[in-house]
Design an enzyme around this catalytic site. Structure first.
Site, PDB file in Angstrom:
ATOM      1  N   ASP A   1     -33.230 137.976   8.867  1.00 34.55           N
ATOM      2  CA  ASP A   1     -32.569 137.142   9.729  1.00 34.55           C
ATOM      3  C   ASP A   1     -33.275 137.006  11.217  1.00 34.55           C
ATOM      4  O   ASP A   1     -34.119 137.945  11.389  1.00 34.55           O
ATOM      5  CB  ASP A   1     -31.011 137.617  10.201  1.00 34.55           C
ATOM      6  CG  ASP A   1     -31.258 139.174  10.356  1.00 34.55           C
ATOM      7  OD1 ASP A   1     -31.907 139.876  10.451  1.00 34.55           O
ATOM      8  OD2 ASP A   1     -29.838 139.858  10.035  1.00 34.55           O
TER       9      ASP A   1
ATOM     10  N   ASN B   1     -18.380 145.302  10.455  1.00 36.24           N
ATOM     11  CA  ASN B   1     -17.417 144.633   9.894  1.00 36.24           C
ATOM     12  C   ASN B   1     -17.634 143.992   8.560  1.00 36.24           C
ATOM     13  O   ASN B   1     -17.040 143.082   8.116  1.00 36.24           O
ATOM     14  CB  ASN B   1     -17.047 143.109  10.890  1.00 36.24           C
ATOM     15  CG  ASN B   1     -18.298 142.514  10.888  1.00 36.24           C
ATOM     16  OD1 ASN B   1     -19.488 142.589  10.455  1.00 36.24           O
ATOM     17  ND2 ASN B   1     -18.429 141.559  11.821  1.00 36.24           N
TER      18      ASN B   1
ATOM     19  N   HIS C   1     -20.587 143.111   7.724  1.00 37.80           N
ATOM     20  CA  HIS C   1     -21.785 141.957   7.748  1.00 37.80           C
ATOM     21  C   HIS C   1     -23.111 142.244   6.869  1.00 37.80           C
ATOM     22  O   HIS C   1     -23.238 143.436   7.139  1.00 37.80           O
ATOM     23  CB  HIS C   1     -21.842 141.200   8.675  1.00 37.80           C
ATOM     24  CG  HIS C   1     -22.877 141.957   9.868  1.00 37.80           C
ATOM     25  ND1 HIS C   1     -22.492 142.019  11.237  1.00 37.80           N
ATOM     26  CD2 HIS C   1     -23.863 142.614   9.920  1.00 37.80           C
ATOM     27  CE1 HIS C   1     -23.255 142.553  11.820  1.00 37.80           C
ATOM     28  NE2 HIS C   1     -24.339 142.843  10.775  1.00 37.80           N
TER      29      HIS C   1
ATOM     30  N   GLU D   1     -21.288 136.920   8.574  1.00 34.81           N
ATOM     31  CA  GLU D   1     -20.148 137.369   9.084  1.00 34.81           C
ATOM     32  C   GLU D   1     -19.026 137.245   8.191  1.00 34.81           C
ATOM     33  O   GLU D   1     -19.016 136.399   7.304  1.00 34.81           O
ATOM     34  CB  GLU D   1     -19.925 136.583  10.630  1.00 34.81           C
ATOM     35  CG  GLU D   1     -20.972 136.948  11.508  1.00 34.81           C
ATOM     36  CD  GLU D   1     -21.110 138.267  12.124  1.00 34.81           C
ATOM     37  OE1 GLU D   1     -20.403 139.280  11.545  1.00 34.81           O
ATOM     38  OE2 GLU D   1     -21.640 138.590  13.319  1.00 34.81           O
TER      39      GLU D   1
END
Ligand code: GLP
Length: 238
Positions: free
Chosen positions: A67, A136, A138, A143
């Protein structure tokens, strides 16, 4: 999934570096998927150390990063271009034109996503994908709620990710709100996955990954469906 439990972060990083080095040495061409964030920094440091000591060659290695933030110039110290140069690419003999990171500054972001995905295919996909884990759940910047079959795409970062990454920036406001990320579909097509998990703050997420159900609201859970995943987790995380 194979789980390797280590006593600390250093040991986790050493084992990860040794696995990466083993794959580099035992193949004539290899495509690595690379991660950023705090977790793999020591792993890259061990690769750099190995290069100094043993000159393991990266001439036959191609890399694709997971990313990149949208809007940060490549020479911004918080861009993943800068991170990779600083922690790995400047420390080993990898030809620069064999390292790929999404371009978050291009005007046509949709075309960038498509080209990036095509390029991965041109190299016959990723042989070994290194991953970190977000609190979380990811992976990359995928996400919660990201469809499992998505490929490289543009994402809006969640508040929790922006806050988690604010430690690298001066203030929360400076963290970009969007990024380009390889999708979960892209990640799942990798032949082998190495997930590194370190520290108490990842404990809950790892527990959910190991014992929870597969759910798009917890992106990493899909790794349970991949046939060649190794998790290396330190004692604080597991
Ligand atoms: C970041 C990155 C991910 C990384 C994850 C965990 O936002 N985009 O690739 O794996 O979140 O980061 P860290 O290792 O700093 O905890």
């Amino acid at each position: 999934m194979k789980v390797i439990r280590t006593t600390n972060h250093q040991e986790m990083s050493k084992i990860a570096a040794n696995i990466i080095l083993d794959r580099i040495k035992s193949s004539s061409h290899i495509t690595l998927g690379l991660a950023t964030g705090g977790t793999p920094i020591q792993t890259y440091a061990y690769l750099a150390e190995d290069y100094l000591e043993n000159q393991t060659s990266y001439q036959h290695v191609v890399t694709f990063n997971l990313d990149e933030y949208i809007g940060l110039p490549k020479d911004d110290p918080n861009s993943y271009h800068y991170y990779m140069h600083q922690h790995l690419f400047s420390k080993v003999n990898i030809p620069r034109d064999q390292t790929f990171i999404p371009n978050g500054l291009t005007e046509d972001l949709a075309a960038e996503c498509e080209t990036y995905e095509q390029k991965i295919q041109q190299y016959n996909g990723i042989d070994l994908q290194l991953l970190g884990l977000g609190k979380n759940g990811h992976i990359g910047f995928n996400e919660p709620g990201t469809p499992f079959d998505q490929h490289t795409h543009i994402v809006s970062l969640t508040r929790s990710t922006i806050q988690a990454n604010a430690r690298f920036f001066g203030t929360v406001e400076e963290v970009p709100k969007q990024a380009i990320t390889m999708g979960i579909g892209s990640i799942m097509e990798s032949k082998e996955i190495l997930l590194l998990v370190s520290g108490k703050e990842k404990n809950q997420a790892l527990n959910k990954l190991l014992h929870g159900r597969i759910d798009e609201q917890f992106p990493a859970s899909i790794l349970n469906n991949h046939e060649n995943v190794t998790i290396i987790a330190d004692e604080d995380a597991i």
